[in-house]
Structures are given as structure tokens and as C-alpha cells.
Design a protein around this motif. Structure first.
Motif, PDB file in Angstrom:
ATOM      1  N   THR A 185       2.020   7.543  -0.099  1.00  0.00           N
ATOM      2  CA  THR A 185       1.967   8.979   0.301  1.00  0.00           C
ATOM      3  C   THR A 185       0.890   9.324   1.562  1.00  0.00           C
ATOM      4  N   ALA A 186      -0.218   8.461   1.258  1.00  0.00           N
ATOM      5  CA  ALA A 186      -1.180   8.456   2.406  1.00  0.00           C
ATOM      6  C   ALA A 186      -0.632   8.109   3.955  1.00  0.00           C
ATOM      7  N   TRP A 187       0.153   6.938   3.722  1.00  0.00           N
ATOM      8  CA  TRP A 187       0.675   6.384   4.980  1.00  0.00           C
ATOM      9  C   TRP A 187       1.806   7.423   5.522  1.00  0.00           C
ATOM     10  N   VAL A 188       2.568   7.904   4.507  1.00  0.00           N
ATOM     11  CA  VAL A 188       3.611   8.963   5.165  1.00  0.00           C
ATOM     12  C   VAL A 188       2.919  10.063   5.820  1.00  0.00           C
ATOM     13  N   ARG A 189       1.906  10.502   5.255  1.00  0.00           N
ATOM     14  CA  ARG A 189       1.126  11.603   5.823  1.00  0.00           C
ATOM     15  C   ARG A 189       0.349  11.314   6.904  1.00  0.00           C
ATOM     16  N   THR A 190      -0.302  10.311   7.138  1.00  0.00           N
ATOM     17  CA  THR A 190      -1.312  10.065   8.166  1.00  0.00           C
ATOM     18  C   THR A 190      -0.626   9.158   9.344  1.00  0.00           C
ATOM     19  N   GLY A 191       0.169   8.220   8.729  1.00  0.00           N
ATOM     20  CA  GLY A 191       0.640   7.099   9.707  1.00  0.00           C
ATOM     21  C   GLY A 191      -0.189   6.011   9.798  1.00  0.00           C
ATOM     22  N   LYS A 192      -1.425   6.105   9.355  1.00  0.00           N
ATOM     23  CA  LYS A 192      -2.304   4.696   9.288  1.00  0.00           C
ATOM     24  C   LYS A 192      -1.695   3.685   9.049  1.00  0.00           C
ATOM     25  N   SER A 193      -1.992   2.649   9.623  1.00  0.00           N
ATOM     26  CA  SER A 193      -1.543   1.254   9.187  1.00  0.00           C
ATOM     27  C   SER A 193      -2.096   0.729   8.174  1.00  0.00           C
ATOM     28  N   ARG A 194      -3.284   1.295   7.885  1.00  0.00           N
ATOM     29  CA  ARG A 194      -4.267   0.554   6.640  1.00  0.00           C
ATOM     30  C   ARG A 194      -3.723   1.085   5.355  1.00  0.00           C
ATOM     31  N   HIS A 195      -2.982   2.256   5.279  1.00  0.00           N
ATOM     32  CA  HIS A 195      -2.341   2.740   3.937  1.00  0.00           C
ATOM     33  C   HIS A 195      -1.069   1.958   3.823  1.00  0.00           C
ATOM     34  N   LEU A 196      -0.376   1.513   4.965  1.00  0.00           N
ATOM     35  CA  LEU A 196       0.697   0.991   4.704  1.00  0.00           C
ATOM     36  C   LEU A 196       0.554  -0.516   4.219  1.00  0.00           C
ATOM     37  N   LYS A 197      -0.406  -1.159   4.706  1.00  0.00           N
ATOM     38  CA  LYS A 197      -0.790  -2.554   4.415  1.00  0.00           C
ATOM     39  C   LYS A 197      -1.160  -2.519   3.033  1.00  0.00           C
ATOM     40  N   MET A 198      -1.957  -1.377   2.639  1.00  0.00           N
ATOM     41  CA  MET A 198      -2.236  -1.140   1.232  1.00  0.00           C
ATOM     42  C   MET A 198      -0.998  -1.060   0.433  1.00  0.00           C
ATOM     43  N   THR A 199      -0.368  -0.588   0.663  1.00  0.00           N
ATOM     44  CA  THR A 199       0.996  -0.311  -0.061  1.00  0.00           C
ATOM     45  C   THR A 199       1.823  -1.437  -0.267  1.00  0.00           C
ATOM     46  N   LYS A 200       1.795  -2.474   0.882  1.00  0.00           N
ATOM     47  CA  LYS A 200       2.713  -3.560   0.761  1.00  0.00           C
ATOM     48  C   LYS A 200       1.828  -4.561  -0.166  1.00  0.00           C
ATOM     49  N   PHE A 201       0.389  -4.723   0.038  1.00  0.00           N
ATOM     50  CA  PHE A 201       0.013  -5.686  -0.498  1.00  0.00           C
ATOM     51  C   PHE A 201      -0.073  -5.578  -2.069  1.00  0.00           C
TER      52      PHE A 201
END
Length: 495
Positions: free
Chosen positions: A37-53
Motif C-alpha cells: 500500500t505504501a508503495w502504491v501510494r508513494t511510488g518509492k522503491s524502498r516500499h516495493l523492495k520491502m514488499t518483494k523481500f
């Protein structure tokens, strides 16, 4: 050992092992959905990487949880068929609901989440993550409702000598369930939080002296885990207090056993620690360090309530539920023998303290991690990663001890009597076991334990592999010309 003891060991081993996976799946699924959700809202790669890992580790754990959970269902018909016949009309509804939620909603949306990264729109894909995680919570709700009925049977009437459900609403809104569910969910978030703190803390310390593009992933994960762990422990304390007051009303023998309170006290002191053998119901050789009147407060919200001791409760239980087991050949060596209404005192007394103690240690490690990483700091002490990794085990131990206390504390009942419920609505554990030989149960015990050990090795291997691999092991390769937050890169990865 006889059939009853072997069957209890088998169910205990498989249940405790299975429940190592369950809280991590529940807590981590919600946290991963929040990360996405944080990635979709902010677009920050940090949150995407957290989601993946963390999503990769969630999937490994979920798969093992499904495999080990299936065995639990089969045991109801294998070693506990008499119990299944007795509770079948009541358990059928919540277990069917759990099955529909777990195997249809969970599995469907988990599959869409796994394979939908490069196929579904971002928000639809995010909705799948939330549907899966909330279905996991709902699945736990139905299982806990069934378990709580065993602790406090409601919503039933006797028909031909068997309990028949007359209100599914009463079963699902059992006050025992309404207290157990938030307590169990808080324990699940405590497990997931410690997992985040431990793994992220290790990665953060390992990369402390090198330039690491993923450092913000580990810092964010650690601090998220730390705050979640602190909040979870606060909820555990509040809901645990509620459960204690219900236990005082519904299962007074369990409360007395949890405190090794052998003699009635008014007001009753809370035992912090016991020195001596707590196995005997008279407690003559036991010395305890206590807090005066605290147990009375935990039982009834005042400092003067009388709390009955084990020895005094034995007579009351004998008067209500009989002094001897029925003279039934199906009970084997226990047929016609005196009933021991006192649970295993060492298991209940120390299980209660291990549950509280390790839960507090887990929260304490989370607070320490937050303090040591404040304002961008990275601890350099060699003990830091060891403490963080060791902290992963603490809520697992606390959760397991809590369930051991809960289940053993109601013995000798597998369905504990409701003091204000239907007369005669209970079942002794000795009556619940299947008609099997000790050799048959021992064979299945050895086979299942060996199988679970193998599965445990597999899970540890996979977890270690992907934990050590870090973010690079789960993210798709990117070219040097790619943008860090490119949607194409983000959505090109499928598990």
C-alpha cells in the motif's frame, strides 16, 4: 505409554509445530499488504523492495503452514474420532467456514497476487494482497471460535445425548472467543514484528561500513517491526487481562493452576516466581515471590476478591462432575478410576510465566532496536545482530507456551464444562480418543514427527537462503539505464 498419552503427545507435537507457521503468516501477510500500500501510494522503491523481500519469505512460510495444517484435520478422525462424533454438529459450521475462507478466498487471491505482478493494474493487485491477508485473519477467527467453544461451550442443546448447535451466532460471538481472537492476533503481529527486527537488524549491521543501496529497506523494516512489536505487546497485556477475568469465571481450576495456588486466599497474591516442586497440589514444599492482592485484581478488578485454591476446587469439581470415570471399557485402564481434576501444575505454572516473560523480552528487544537506530544511527557492536536474530525466537516461544498452558490447563476435559451452560455439557479427554492400539498411535507419532522434522529443515534452508540473498535475490534485474522506480521493472517480477 497408553493410547491416550500417545495420542495427546502426537496432537501436541503437530499442533505446536503447525502453530509456529500460523502467527508468522497472519502477521506478515498484513504487514506485506501495508508495505505494498505504501508503495502504491508513494511510488518509492524502498516500499516495493520491502514488499518483494518479505513477501517471498511469507510465501515460503505459508506453503509449510498449509502442509502441516492438513494433518491437523486428519487427526480428528484418526486418533480423536470419539471426540469428533461428540462435537461434530458444533464444529462442522466454523470449520466449514474456515475451509471455505482458507482454501477459496485465501488461495484464490494469493494466486492472483503471486502471478499478477505484470498482469494486473497496481490497485487491483494491491486489493488481492489485502483480500488474502484479511482472509487469513478471518480463517483464524473461525478456528479460534471452534477452539473457544471447547473452553466454554455455548449455543447448544442436548439431542440424543450429543450437543447440537442451536445458534451459530452464539458460537461465533462466544465471549471466550472475543477475548482470545485479539489476543492471538496480537501474538501473531508480535511474531511478525520480531521477524522483521531480527532479519533487518542483521542486514543493517552487516552493511554498516559499506555503501548499500538497500540500507533504507532494512532501516524501514526494522523500525516498522519495532513499533508493531511494542503495540502488539500492549494489546497482549490488555486482552490477556480480559482473558484472565473470564478464566476466573469459567475455569477456576486453570487459574489456580496457573498460580500454583493450592489453598484459597482472600485477597489472593500473584506469584512471580516459585522455588520448589509445584507438581503437588498441596504446595507444601513451594516458596513463591508474590505481589500481594494482585491476583484478586486480575481475577475480578478489585483487591479483595477470594480466589479458590486447587485443593478446595477438587471437592467442588468432584461434586459437579463426579469422582470416578464411567465404568466404560472404551476408557481402557481409566474405566471406573478416580478422576484427577488437577492439571499438570509445572506445565501450567511455568507455561504461564514463559508466555508472559518471552512476550515482554520480545517487546523489549523491539524498543532497544528503535532506540539504537534513532536518527539514522547504525549500531556497530557485535552483539547487536546476535541479539536481533535471537529475538526472533522469543515470541515463538511465548506463543507456544501460551497454547500449551491454555490446552493443558483445562484437563482432564477436552470440552470444558460451562458453569452456567447446559447441564452435562462436557467431555473428558479420556473419552475422546479413538479405539486404537498403542502401537498404531506410536507408529503414526513417529512418522509424523519425522516428517515434520524434514519439513522444518526444508523451511529453515529456504528461509536462510532468501534471507541471506537479501533484496537482490527477489528483485528483477535492471539495466543501468533503468529508472529506480520504473513501473516496468516493478511489475516484471513474478514469484
Amino acid at each position: 505409554m497408553d493410547v491416550l498419552e500417545l495420542a495427546r503427545w502426537q496432537f501436541g507435537i503437530t499442533t505446536v509445530y503447525h502453530f509456529l507457521m500460523v502467527p508468522l503468516t497472519i502477521g506478515l501477510s498484513v504487514l506485506v499488504a501495508a508495505m505494498q500500500t505504501a508503495w502504491v501510494r508513494t511510488g518509492k522503491s524502498r516500499h516495493l523492495k520491502m514488499t518483494k523481500f518479505w513477501g517471498k519469505l511469507l510465501l515460503i512460510n505459508f506453503a509449510m503452514g498449509v502442509v502441516t495444517g492438513i494433518v491437523q484435520e486428519f487427526q480428528f478422525g484418526m486418533t480423536w474420532s470419539a471426540y469428533s462424533r461428540f462435537v461434530g454438529d458444533v464444529f462442522g459450521a466454523p470449520l466449514a467456514m474456515e475451509g471455505l475462507v482458507a482454501f477459496f478466498v485465501e488461495s484464490t487471491f494469493l494466486g492472483l497476487w503471486i502471478f499478477g505482478w505484470d498482469r494486473l493494474p497496481k490497485k487491483v493487485h494491491l486489493a488481492c494482497a489485502w483480500a488474502f491477508s484479511l482472509a487469513t485473519v478471518a480463517s483464524a477467527y473461525f478456528i479460534l471460535a471452534a477452539n473457544s467453544w471447547m473452553q466454554h461451550p455455548v449455543g447448544v442443546e442436548f439431542v440424543n445425548g450429543k450437543p447440537t448447535m442451536n445458534s451459530i451466532g452464539a458460537v461465533l460471538t462466544n465471549n471466550t472467543a472475543l477475548a482470545a481472537i485479539p489476543h492471538t492476533l496480537a501474538g501473531a503481529f508480535s511474531v511478525a514484528a520480531a521477524f522483521l527486527v531480527g532479519v533487518a537488524g542483521w542486514h543493517l549491521w552487516r552493511k554498516r561500513t559499506a555503501s548499500d543501496e538497500h540500507r533504507d529497506v532494512w532501516r524501514s523494516s526494522l523500525r516498522l517491526g519495532g513499533w508493531v512489536g511494542v503495540v502488539a505487546f500492549a494489546v497482549l497485556a490488555i486482552t490477556g487481562d480480559t482473558q484472565g477475568k473470564l478464566m476466573f469465571e469459567q475455569q477456576p481450576m486453570k487459574m489456580a493452576s496457573a498460580e500454583a495456588l493450592c489453598h484459597t486466599e482472600k485477597p489472593a497474591s500473584f506469584s512471580i516466581l516459585a522455588i520448589g516442586d509445584v507438581a503437588n497440589a498441596n504446595c507444601e514444599d513451594v516458596k513463591t515471590f508474590t505481589v500481594p492482592a494482585l491476583l484478586s485484581f486480575l481475577a475480578h478488578n478489585d483487591f479483595s476478591t477470594e480466589v479458590k485454591g486447587v485443593e478446595n476446587l477438587i471437592g467442588e469439581y468432584q461434586a459437579k462432575y463426579g469422582t470416578n470415570y464411567p465404568n466404560d471399557p472404551d476408557l481402557g485402564p481409566l474405566a471406573g478410576k478416580p478422576i484427577d481434576y488437577v492439571p499438570n501444575l509445572p506445565a501450567t505454572y511455568w507455561g504461564f510465566r514463559v508466555m508472559i516473560g518471552f512476550g515482554a523480552i520480545s517487546a523489549g528487544i523491539g524498543v532497544l532496536a528503535l532506540w539504537l537506530t534513532r536518527r539514522g544511527r547504525i549500531p556497530g557492536n557485535r552483539w547487536f545482530p546476535l541479539l536481533m536474530l535471537g529475538g526472533i525466537a522469543t515470541p515463538f516461544i511465548g506463543n507456544s507456551a501460551g497454547w500449551i498452558f491454555t490446552e493443558m490447563g483445562r484437563q482432564p476435559f477436552v470440552v470444558a464444562p460451562n458453569p452456567t451452560g447446559v447441564e452435562g455439557m462436557w467431555m473428558f479427554t479420556a473419552q475422546a480418543v479413538s479405539k486404537l492400539t498403542a502401537g498404531e498411535v506410536l507408529t503414526s507419532l513417529i512418522a509424523l514427527t519425522a516428517l515434520y522434522l524434514v519439513l522444518g529443515v526444508v523451511e529453515l534452508y529456504l528461509m536462510r537462503k532468501y534471507v541471506r540473498g537479501g533484496v537482490d535475490a527477489v528483485m528483477p534485474p535492471t539495466s543501468s539505464s533503468s529508472k529506480e522506480d520504473s513501473d516496468d521493472d516493478a511489475l516484471s517480477f513474478a514469484y
